[in-house]
Design a protein around this motif. Sequence first.
Motif, PDB file in Angstrom:
ATOM      1  N   SER A 177       0.817  -1.206   0.000  1.00 48.08           N
ATOM      2  CA  SER A 177       0.000   0.000   0.000  1.00 48.08           C
ATOM      3  C   SER A 177       0.853   1.260   0.000  1.00 48.08           C
ATOM      4  N   LYS A 178       2.088   1.162   0.474  1.00 48.16           N
ATOM      5  CA  LYS A 178       2.957   2.337   0.514  1.00 48.16           C
ATOM      6  C   LYS A 178       4.407   1.887   0.446  1.00 48.16           C
ATOM      7  N   ILE A 179       5.210   2.662  -0.269  1.00 44.42           N
ATOM      8  CA  ILE A 179       6.641   2.387  -0.396  1.00 44.42           C
ATOM      9  C   ILE A 179       7.401   3.623   0.061  1.00 44.42           C
ATOM     10  N   GLU A 180       8.233   3.452   1.079  1.00 41.36           N
ATOM     11  CA  GLU A 180       9.020   4.563   1.603  1.00 41.36           C
ATOM     12  C   GLU A 180      10.498   4.340   1.265  1.00 41.36           C
ATOM     13  N   VAL A 181      11.147   5.386   0.775  1.00 40.89           N
ATOM     14  CA  VAL A 181      12.585   5.355   0.527  1.00 40.89           C
ATOM     15  C   VAL A 181      13.297   5.744   1.813  1.00 40.89           C
ATOM     16  N   LEU A 182      14.282   4.935   2.198  1.00 44.06           N
ATOM     17  CA  LEU A 182      14.932   5.108   3.498  1.00 44.06           C
ATOM     18  C   LEU A 182      16.176   6.002   3.437  1.00 44.06           C
ATOM     19  N   THR A 183      16.409   6.668   2.339  1.00 44.82           N
ATOM     20  CA  THR A 183      17.519   7.611   2.269  1.00 44.82           C
ATOM     21  C   THR A 183      17.298   8.725   3.286  1.00 44.82           C
ATOM     22  N   ASN A 184      18.335   8.987   4.081  1.00 46.11           N
ATOM     23  CA  ASN A 184      18.301  10.013   5.139  1.00 46.11           C
ATOM     24  C   ASN A 184      17.294   9.697   6.236  1.00 46.11           C
ATOM     25  N   ALA A 185      16.854   8.443   6.310  1.00 42.54           N
ATOM     26  CA  ALA A 185      15.905   8.076   7.366  1.00 42.54           C
ATOM     27  C   ALA A 185      16.596   8.089   8.730  1.00 42.54           C
ATOM     28  N   ARG A 186      15.826   8.394   9.774  1.00 41.56           N
ATOM     29  CA  ARG A 186      16.337   8.428  11.146  1.00 41.56           C
ATOM     30  C   ARG A 186      15.522   7.470  12.000  1.00 41.56           C
ATOM     31  N   ALA A 187      16.215   6.614  12.698  1.00 41.19           N
ATOM     32  CA  ALA A 187      15.532   5.637  13.556  1.00 41.19           C
ATOM     33  C   ALA A 187      16.071   5.769  14.973  1.00 41.19           C
ATOM     34  N   VAL A 188      15.180   5.942  15.934  1.00 42.06           N
ATOM     35  CA  VAL A 188      15.561   6.043  17.342  1.00 42.06           C
ATOM     36  C   VAL A 188      14.623   5.172  18.160  1.00 42.06           C
ATOM     37  N   GLN A 189      15.108   4.741  19.297  1.00 42.69           N
ATOM     38  CA  GLN A 189      14.255   3.966  20.190  1.00 42.69           C
ATOM     39  C   GLN A 189      13.150   4.853  20.759  1.00 42.69           C
TER      40      GLN A 189
END
Length: 1313
Positions: free
Chosen positions: A381-393
């Motif tokens: 249903s959705k495709i996200e590009v992870l370039t410059n993505a930020r992941a934090v707890q």
Amino acid sequence: MDGAGGGGGGSIGRRSTFSVFNPGSQLSIGSATSNGAGSAAQQGATGAAGPFIPTRRSSLSSSSGALAGRDARRMPVVSLRQEKTGSLKRGAGGSGAVGPLHIPKRIASTKRKSVSGSQKQPPGAVNRAFDAPYFGTAYANTAAALPSASSHGMSAGQAVYSRVVPREQRHSVIAELNGDAASAITPPDSGTTTPISSSASYPSTDDLLDAGDMRLFEQPGTAAALSNEDWLAQSPDRGFVRVHTSDGSYTGAERCTLETTAGELAERIGSKWLFVFNSSGMVRRLGGNERPLHIQVRKLTEMGYEGVRLQRRGLSAETDHCISFYDGKPVNYVREDQVYLPSLVRIKQKAWHSMWRRRYCCICGNRLFLYSNETGKGKPSKIEVLTNARAVQHRDKTHEHCLSLTVQVTADTPERSYLISFDSWSEHDQWMRLLPRLSQQREHEVDLSGCSLEALPDVLLYDDNVHILNLTRNYIRSRPIKPQNMHHQPATIRSLRAMKDLKHPFLHSSIESALPKSGWLDDLLRFRHLRSLTLADNCLETVPTVLYVIITLRELNLAVNDLKEIPPGIGALRGLQVLHLFSNKLSDLPRDLVQLQQLTTLSIGFNRFKVIPDVVHQLTRLRKFVIAGNSFGTSIWTDLGKIGNLEALDARLVPVMEAMQDAMLTTKLTYVDLDNTGIRSLYLPKAGVIASMNCCHNKLSTLPMFYPTLVSVLANCNRIEELRMSPKPTNLTRLLLSRNQLKEIPEDLCDLSKLQILDVSHNHLTKLPARIFWNMPCLRGVDASFNRLQSLPERIDNCQMARLNLHGNRIRELPIAFLMRANMLIALNLSSNLLTGLPPIGPAHEIYHMEELALTNNSLNEQCFATIAGYKKLKILHLAMNQIRQLPIKCIHELLELQELTVSRNLLTQLPIQSLAKLPKLERIMAHSNQITELGDFRKVRKLVRLDVSCNDLTTIDHVTSIISSLHGLDLSANRNLNLTTGVPTALKGLPRVVIEEIPNAEDYLAEVGRHVDYQGIPAHGLWTHGSAEASGNRGKHCAGQVKSQAFRNGREGLYGVFNSGQNVQIPHFLRQNLASIVLEEFTNQQQFGSGSKPLNYLKEAFLTAHSRLGPMVRKGGASLAICHIYCLSGATASSVAARRSGVLNYRLNVANVGHVQAVLSRAGSAMTLTQLHTTEDSAEERTRVTRVGGFITPEGKVNGLLSATRVIGTASLNPYIIPEPSLLSIELAAEDELLIIGCAGLWLHVTHQDAVAMARECSSASQAAKALRDLAQAYGSQGNISIVVVFFNQTMLSGRGRSSSGASYTESPRLR
């Protein structure tokens, strides 16, 4: 249960027996209570019970019984055959009935799991199935039911899976198999009971081949099967292939011949496919007609294995480092998270009105695919590009294991945030480790390199916004269309189709289901915007023609494959701009390449071209042309001249061996690389616009530099005597002319106002241009070392120079204003000159930048410190090999930034501890080879890490108890008068490393001090002594090491070695502990089994063995290694000193090496090189070998972009380009042989062989010589690992040379160039 045999009658009751044959005696094992005709003893005597071979995949029935015949010296392997019914199947010619067997439940429940019941083991590790209580016995999977058994030289009951339990456990294992698990059987060789243990030792290959231990039996009534060793001896085409389960929990060795196919082997073990894992980290499915043993033999032969040793390798777990086979795709070798990372999570958008929903999502490439369901079916249903993505707890009150993911590809796109909750912490942790790496990729790029893919992930095909797709090191092919077109299909597909023709029932029904439904190269058409496609290193034998349909391509990379031709049709890619075809097997290009009129870059290097294809001349927009590594004829310059718009030419390693012809190259050329072409004259178009030129490693005598556009010139390692600079290259910034024959530098060079780097080292210069220190405002670095300079220009004004190397010259004094005016210097090297003093430097505030000052090997005294004290920021000071008698206290106080002080080989009698204690950053003090009698109190030198006071006149070290805990290394060796007191060992115990070699009474304290002590006593034979030195360089960790055994083997031989592993600290540790024992093991094997006409073969085998055992700890890199074995011929004794004096010796020096570690022998004062350099820069033979087997060399001189060394041990990832096979040499030692020097590249890159010999001959001991060479290399600028071993063969040669008995230096050091 009773049963009838085809050849006779008989039965065995529930307590079945089986027969075991010992070569020494025939005995029957098992006592039977039988309800049928015939007793168990009779059945055992006649062999009617048949072999007892547990198969790999079957659940086993059981029998019980007890062992008899305790007088047997060895318990051989037993064999078991299991049918689906749980009863034994009678072999051909057998007689008698066989009843059901009783097998312990733990064995029956171990199907395809770890044999010890433990967790999964990583593939390639030592298989602990040898240690398991039940499956530790030798497994044998008979070939009785296999249709191809006879073709492999195996009869019906012969074992093809083999494994050995340690001898001391075999009685217990066999008793357990017979149901008597409660009691442990006492082995015949032991007087105590040996219980079954899961920590048994791992058997060697020789144990596996022991005829007494590997004796397997066929079915009743047939002849005894051959042992593995006898079976191998019958034909050189036989061998073993180790097959692992996909999870690595089980391993077995299959008997094969060179003609055994993967289909036959897969059927034998009950698998659908076989996969091969090679040393480069690639996993590939084998086609049915491919031959596993042939693949293995070819791989091992390329590494250097041969003969019987090659046949035996399949039994050894060490082979897994090079090549291994699996019955399914190995899960631990393939990084699945790089390809496809699915998770069922609770997710919501980070907004107040959003709700948590259970959804299926996955990561593929650098894309996040979100589904609207929990199954993952249908389109995302959705495709996200992870370039410059930020992941934090993220902490949530209602959900655990949460992370917050923020996606914003560019600053112009809106930011979207998601909260994701995982079911387990492991999933959460896996995503947190993966997301930061994916965020570094570009927006439209998907990198799936090195994943061993056979098909693209289906989910990726839903994203049509992929512009750049990297599929390097995979196995993706075109979709097979019609069987009649098989000859146009890639080899893997042809093999899959051909497997159906083998009439294997298990393959016939599963081949089509194994082929992926999507993800073929045909499906790349779904990427409507695909502009760049990389299919390098995919084992392609022909270009998939489906690529010709992807008309959006602008860049296509097909390098490092097995392409022999480019099929017609490539002209359809009319928009293609970049085409990489290097490192293939091409000899021509298709004619329709002319249609690629947008092509600007074409790389055909390292192929098999003899002439430049005519079609290249018609590419009117071609700007960059790479032809490196081909063997063109004499017409090359004419052909290149026809490419009218060429701007960049890479012709490295093209053996032209002739002068370039005038006006043959285009006038638009801006970059030309002619490294290692052999040209003698260089004629470039006079009206050209060349900006960068590389012509190193040729035979040029004149260098034309008349282009105003010229920016960089590299012309090292030629025969240049003259520079032509009319008109002047006014834009030149870098000029490298090292190792030529220049006698002078033109004065016009000082008019190049933009020049920044000038290297004229290793020439014949007697002076420098007069204006070099005042008319070149941009000049930052000059290297004029190893010339014949006697003085420097007097005028110094506005000098902006930061680094100046003048070591290895004949300079007696510096200009009076030199140090005062050259006040921007950061590093100054004046080592190995004739300086007796230093000029003043003026006010201290003007001299603020100097950080490194090297004055080693001069004739300076303590008065030089008046000048040195003005350098307030000095960090490294080298003053070794001078005439300094004391360190002035007032001057030392001023050097508050000093970190390293080297004052070795001077005339010091003490160290000013109080002054040194005021230097807060001092970490290293090198003060060996002086006349120091007392070691001071170092408690206040708080940051001291290393202290070297060896080769002095120390008598006591009472203050050693005060040495601070930060000290990592203390060297006290060669203090012959040192008396170790009782309290010393306690103080030394806490130090990481202490060297106390050549101290007479040191052995009394070794047990107290501990294993960190480096000690070897003075040899009793008196024929040689050794010394060593090491340095860790600027990396902060020492990755080099040594092997020193002066009483090797029988006490009359010596073994010395040096190794360097770059940045891997595990390799030196392993080699220190195991190298000597490996050499001894191989030497013993050679003495036992013989070597024919190859007496040095034991050194070669030692290198290969070390290479195999290093495998699991080496991912990249490897180790260069040199071994020198002082071999005692028959008849030599310790009294051979008299023979030496008479000129007759009974010793030979056997040498082996790989990489850049070298050994040099001093024979009557002349340096004799004993080793070969295995690097791309130094060896034309090695460059030819690398390119011949399909490798390529980058402009930086690295094989396939990784290593400059072409032979190392430990790494197999670049085999066959980089191999572990050593170069071998053996010479007879003569009376005039004085010393041996073994060193790594940290020494030899800076010190010549003859200079090293000259320096060592001036030293009174081997320890002093090794340390002097280390100090000299560091003074010359060595910043890497240094490891040196020096062996003195005859100490009498040093008599009368002015050395004290303690080893201190009293005479002037030699002047080295």
